[in-house]
Design an enzyme around this catalytic site. Structure first.
Site, PDB file in Angstrom:
ATOM      1  CD  GLU A 313      -3.011  -1.221   2.192  1.00 44.63           C
ATOM      2  OE1 GLU A 313      -2.790  -0.676   3.278  1.00 44.63           O
ATOM      3  OE2 GLU A 313      -4.083  -1.781   1.904  1.00 44.63           O
ATOM      4  CG  ASP A 386      -7.475  -5.518   5.109  1.00 43.95           C
ATOM      5  OD1 ASP A 386      -7.024  -5.749   6.237  1.00 43.95           O
ATOM      6  OD2 ASP A 386      -7.571  -4.371   4.638  1.00 43.95           O
ATOM      7  CD  GLU A 414      -9.752  -1.266   8.112  1.00 43.98           C
ATOM      8  OE1 GLU A 414      -8.885  -1.880   8.756  1.00 43.98           O
ATOM      9  OE2 GLU A 414      -9.575  -0.847   6.958  1.00 43.98           O
TER      10      GLU A 414
HETATM   11  C1  GCV Z   1      -2.456   0.496   8.407  1.00 48.13           C
HETATM   12  C2  GCV Z   1      -6.029  -2.047   5.523  1.00 48.13           C
HETATM   13  C3  GCV Z   1      -6.468  -0.804   6.238  1.00 48.13           C
HETATM   14  C4  GCV Z   1      -5.333   0.194   6.320  1.00 48.13           C
HETATM   15  C5  GCV Z   1      -4.154  -0.479   7.026  1.00 48.13           C
HETATM   16  C6  GCV Z   1      -3.781  -1.716   6.224  1.00 48.13           C
HETATM   17  C7  GCV Z   1      -2.660  -2.493   6.895  1.00 48.13           C
HETATM   18  O1  GCV Z   1      -5.781  -1.782   4.188  1.00 48.13           O
HETATM   19  O2  GCV Z   1      -7.562  -0.252   5.597  1.00 48.13           O
HETATM   20  O3  GCV Z   1      -5.768   1.316   7.026  1.00 48.13           O
HETATM   21  O4  GCV Z   1      -3.063   0.393   7.146  1.00 48.13           O
HETATM   22  O5  GCV Z   1      -4.879  -2.571   6.137  1.00 48.13           O
HETATM   23  O6  GCV Z   1      -2.976  -3.420   7.605  1.00 48.13           O
HETATM   24  O7  GCV Z   1      -1.512  -2.146   6.694  1.00 48.13           O
END
Ligand code: GCV
Length: 724
Positions: A313, A386, A414
């Site tokens: 990411e 995720d 989340e």
């Molecule tokens: C910390 C998901 C979440 C992100 C998070 C990522 C991760 O994509 O939406 O906010 O980033 O996981 O675990 O690195």
């Protein structure tokens, strides 16, 4: 001027103020005390326990012994209305003896085998000393005695018999760690409980009392590590100014057995070291990290190590220099090794390379098995995508026998309704831990991968993404505290039952009244399945609003990257719905051991809870119930909403059993949950119906609004997201 009238008015005000103070509840409940509410027990129970708490025999010469004693005095004082006096020798029945053979001659005289308890284990046993019955809380090291103390207090809090105790506890997992996704500017990524609890501005001088309460709470459930900052890390945390602040927190946590760790940014040598590269094979880069580790350990001798999100990411990583994840992890591991530190390297990697996202972590990491240094753990999210409401276990578990794999759970919700939805995560965690990888035949559970017993690892770990913030109740809602609690308890012992843990939590957090405990525990235990039903039933996943992850958006195709679009995951069309991951699809199934792969590959053998995860299924497919898939999909969505209605109904009968403050907030949050569950149901049914073209099965209410309406909803501010 005569002063009398003024004195009179002043007196009146004083009297009124005193009356007001007296009338106000002595102690308004705001959830701050978590499960460590040491409120006076019922009279009869307290009287029984008082006869088991006539003397306290302990030593308070080390910092951990001092906090152990403080906790006992606080706990016994609160629960029993009086704390026992301290003494040096057992002179009557009912002594509580706490400590280690090294710290107490009385304990040494018990001749218990404490060596086999290791550093953190403990024994709680009813013993006889000088002809008197006593309770011994004994460990090899101080920290074990603190853990034993919390266990003993829990027995009292949950009103268990303490007449004949014989408990031995040794943690199954070595590193039991919270991951804070806290940014240095105070925002918490995916945090729904206010701002970061770390007040970086006032640290290192101001060590807020809350930090001590944080440490107490964690120690009470066996958590022994905390990563203070977001995995999407800035380099600044590694500057001398911030390391001083980190050291201050480490000082507060140390007596409670909690080590600090930091998330590090792979490119920090460039950003704060002014090097031209962060290539892990570059000698200057290696030197920079070694020096940085030396600097950290000078300030924090028991520093735990680094957590790294690399090449994921948008984060920098070794692949920026055409190196592998092993090259990157090993370089950091070499810097930490002389000090005993570890690297927790995340396997959460995927890119827009056209491959099924669910396969990418395995593809990347499996070939690296055996290439990591001994002080590296690979931290793997519980599922392949995720933290969705339901995922199959990640195929990496069991697939890297030469490498310690750490579990990563997400405690913060989340994808499960943020702060307000009542979703107890114990069943989710337990479902994953008890999943059978079958890699060494039946019984090769994920729990055995995590506790190291499957492949004989001693370096083991479990991480939970924290749900903690500055809200008075710490976690955004009272019931979210249970998710922090159950994470810690399962990290200590992944074989514990999530129901038992829920029951203990309810008793400690609210009341021991069975008329409250039973229905509330039942409600908690059903809550995760309810959320799966109203959000992502039958194996659906990743159909929430993009970026902010609030609410349903199964139709969304707006993201630039295909693998960030909900339509990529649900693939609903006129024929059917679901992601074909079978051997004729993306073949993700073959990342599992053959026995599991064969099951997931066969639509008739795949559990229906994961059907649409692994199969693209025609709408008229006959389910086990004999109904069509379309019918079952609508039925599950409807069931989810009905379950929340029932939860509200259950809660409405709980009025009066607990304080009005917490009762009312839970009631209001359940009302929000019902509204949002209805929204999820209706929006998803409206969209899937637009794809299936099928009429709603008879007996089911149509969505309250049109699909257009749901698609038009936008959200300007969503908590936990603004840091992106
Ligand atoms: C910390 C998901 C979440 C992100 C998070 C990522 C991760 O994509 O939406 O906010 O980033 O996981 O675990 O690195």
């Amino acid at each position: 001027m005569h002063p009398a009238p003024r004195v009179h008015a002043w007196m009146t005000m004083l009297v009124l103020a005193v009356i007001c103070v007296c009338m106000a509840p002595l102690h308004a409940e705001d959830g701050y005390e978590l499960w460590l509410r040491y409120h006076l027990l019922a009279t009869q129970q307290a009287a029984i326990y008082r006869s088991h708490a006539t003397q306290l025999i302990e030593s308070a010469s080390t910092p951990t012994q001092t906090v152990t004693r403080a906790e006992l005095l606080r706990g016994l004082g609160g629960l029993l209305g009086q704390a026992p006096p301290s003494s040096d020798a057992v002179t009557s029945n009912g002594a509580i003896i706490v400590g280690t053979p090294g710290s107490s001659p009385v304990i040494a005289g018990l001749h218990l085998d404490t060596k086999s308890l290791g550093h953190e284990g403990y024994i709680i046993r009813t013993v006889e000393v000088n002809g008197h019955a006593a309770t011994a809380i004994v460990a090899h090291d101080d920290i074990g005695a603190l853990y034993g103390t919390f266990h003993f207090l829990r027995l009292l809090q949950t009103e268990q018999s303490i007449d004949h105790l014989d408990v031995t506890q040794i943690p199954h997992v070595k590193l039991r760690v919270l991951n804070h996704w806290d940014n240095l500017n105070g925002q918490v990524e995916r945090g729904y409980a206010g701002a970061s609890i770390w007040d970086w501005w006032k640290l290192p001088d101001w060590r807020a009392p809350r930090y001590t309460d944080y440490a107490r709470a964690n120690a009470s459930i066996g958590i022994n590590g905390t990563v203070l900052n977001n995995v999407n890390a800035g380099a600044q945390i590694l500057t001398p100014t911030y390391l001083q602040k980190v050291a201050a927190l480490a000082d507060v946590f140390r007596p409670y057995g909690i080590r600090v760790y930091l998330s590090v940014r792979f490119s920090a040598p460039i950003e704060i070291g002014h090097l031209k590269t962060a290539d892990p094979l570059d000698p200057q880069v290696q030197r920079w990290w070694r020096d940085k580790a030396d600097e950290i350990y000078k300030l924090i001798p028991d520093f735990g190590g680094f957590l790294v999100k690399a090449n994921s990411e948008g984060q920098p990583g070794p692949q920026d220099y055409h190196r592998t994840h092993a090259d990157g992890a090993n370089m950091l591991a070499d810097a930490l090794a002389p000090h005993g530190g570890v690297v927790m390297w995340r396997a959460f990697v995927y890119s827009a390379n056209g491959e099924d996202r669910a396969k990418q972590a395995y593809d990347e990491f499996k070939p690296l098995d055996g290439h990591f240094r001994d002080n590296v753990l690979i931290q793997v999210k519980n599922g392949p995508i995720d933290f969705q409401p339901r995922e199959p276990f990640s195929p990496l578990f069991g697939a890297m026998p030469k490498t310690p794999l750490m579990m990563e759970f997400e405690i913060t919700k989340e994808y499960l309704g943020f702060a307000t939805h009542l979703v107890y995560l114990g069943p989710l965690f337990q479902e994953v831990l008890s999943s059978d990888t079958m890699v060494h035949g039946k019984g090769s559970t994920v729990a055995k991968v995590i506790d190291g017993s499957l492949d004989h690892h001693t370096l083991t770990g479990m991480a939970g993404v924290a749900n903690i913030g500055t809200d008075r109740n710490w976690s955004g809602s009272d019931f979210n505290q249970a998710n922090w609690y159950v994470f810690g308890r399962l990290a200590w012992d992944p074989t514990l039952s999530s129901r038992t843990i829920a029951e203990q939590w309810v008793r400690m957090t609210f009341t021991n009244n069975p008329a409250f405990v039973k229905p509330v525990v039942d409600m908690m235990m059903g809550s995760r399945e309810a959320a799966v039903d109203y959000m992502t039933p039958l194996g659906l996943h990743h159909i929430m609003g993009p970026n902010h992850h609030y609410g349903p958006a199964p139709w969304d195709a707006s993201e630039a990257r295909a693998d960030w679009r909900p339509v990529y995951y649900n693939r609903a069309d006129h024929q059917g719905i679901g992601f074909d991951r079978t051997r004729t699809g993306s073949d993700a199934v073959d990342q599992y051991a053959p026995a599991v792969a064969d099951e997931f590959n066969d639509i008739t053998k795949t559990p229906e809870t994961l059907l649409l995860w692994f199969h693209h299924v025609p709408w008229d497919y006959r389910m086990h119930s004999g109904q069509t898939l379309w019918y079952e999909l609508v039925a599950h969505y409807t069931q989810g909403v009905d379950d929340v209605k029932r939860m509200r109904e259950t809660w409405s009968h709980m009025n009066g059993y607990i304080d009005p403050e917490r009762y009312q907030q839970v009631a209001t949050f359940l009302a929000i949950q019902q509204k949002e569950a209805q929204w999820w149901r209706d929006a998803c049914i409206a969209y899937f119906q637009s794809q299936s073209g099928l009429p709603l099965p008879p007996g089911f209410a149509p969505p309250q609004h049109s699909l257009k309406y749901y698609q038009s909803l936008t959200f300007d501010f969503v908590p936990g997201y603004s840091s992106w």
